[in-house]
Write an enzyme that holds these catalytic residues in place. Structure first.
Site: not given
Ligand code: GAR
Length: 216
Positions: A17-19, A99-100, A114, A116, A180-181
């Site tokens: 859950g860092s995003n 996948i939804l 989303n 990625h 960057q995300e």
């Molecule tokens: C992130 O790097 C996100 O881009 C990736 O999972 C990680 C979740 O990190 N998502 C995918 O690969 C989806 N195809 P987080 O839980 O720390 O946000």
């Protein structure tokens, strides 16, 4: 930030859950016109749920059913119901590893985004960071995009490029992509909150109507 109605975002997350945290931090600091209305996870002990609770945001675990890569139809209906109950305007996937399908996609058509960890359309699917590292690319990055029926194929809203450095491992590269995300996901949500994102086929444009008028 402009004085606009807050965008109510429902976040689906399966992992750390860092995003989600980056979005919560920007929201709670008043940097974006976004309110995280609810966080839902398919994983009961996902750290994302704890982050939501710590921020005072409703956090729900909804069992995904018996499938490994998707939600069972009854579970998908429960996700839609919970998101509607919390009055979400859009759904943001933040490390949601399922996948939804049709009913969910139809219900929230054009309102699912989303993040990625690659420069799409390169390296869709699982472990995009590892795929890029093994492939030997010199640049990879992060993408925020709308979700359609394909895997990581919807129209792109924002991207950030990340160089692969000589001393990188898969994990040092992934950490730099994640930074960057965290930067572009809140920004993309802010563009949506401001009504700036216009979609034309596969292309999106992020100028506000006023800016577009000024440019023409
Ligand atoms: C992130 O790097 C996100 O881009 C990736 O999972 C990680 C979740 O990190 N998502 C995918 O690969 C989806 N195809 P987080 O839980 O720390 O946000």
């Amino acid at each position: 930030m402009r004085n606009v109605k807050k965008l109510r975002v429902g976040i689906l997350a399966s992992g750390k859950g860092s995003n989600l945290q980056a979005i919560l931090d920007a929201s709670l600091a008043g940097e974006i016109d976004v309110e995280v209305a609810v966080v839902i996870s398919d994983v009961e002990d996902a750290h994302a749920l704890e982050r939501a609770r710590n921020a005072g945001v409703p956090a729900l675990h909804i069992h995904p059913g018996r499938f490994r890569t998707k939600l069972e139809p009854s579970a998908e209906a429960a996700y839609v119901h919970a998101l509607e109950k919390h009055g979400v305007d859009i759904v943001a996937l933040a490390g949601f590893m399922r996948i939804l399908h049709d009913d969910f996609l139809t219900h929230f058509a054009g309102r699912i985004v989303n993040v990625h960890p690659a420069l799409l359309p390169a390296f869709p699917g699982l472990d995009a960071q590892g795929q890029a590292f093994e492939y030997g690319v010199k640049w990879t990055g992060a993408t925020v995009h709308f979700v359609d029926a394909g895997v990581d194929t919807g129209p792109i809203i924002l991207q950030a490029a990340v160089p692969v450095e000589p001393g990188d491992t898969r994990d040092t590269l992934a950490a730099r992509i994640l930074e960057q995300e965290h930067r572009i996901y809140p920004r993309a949500l802010q563009y949506i909150a401001e009504g700036k994102v216009r979609v034309e086929g596969r292309r999106t444009f992020t100028a506000s109507p006023a800016e577009e008028g000024a440019a023409s």
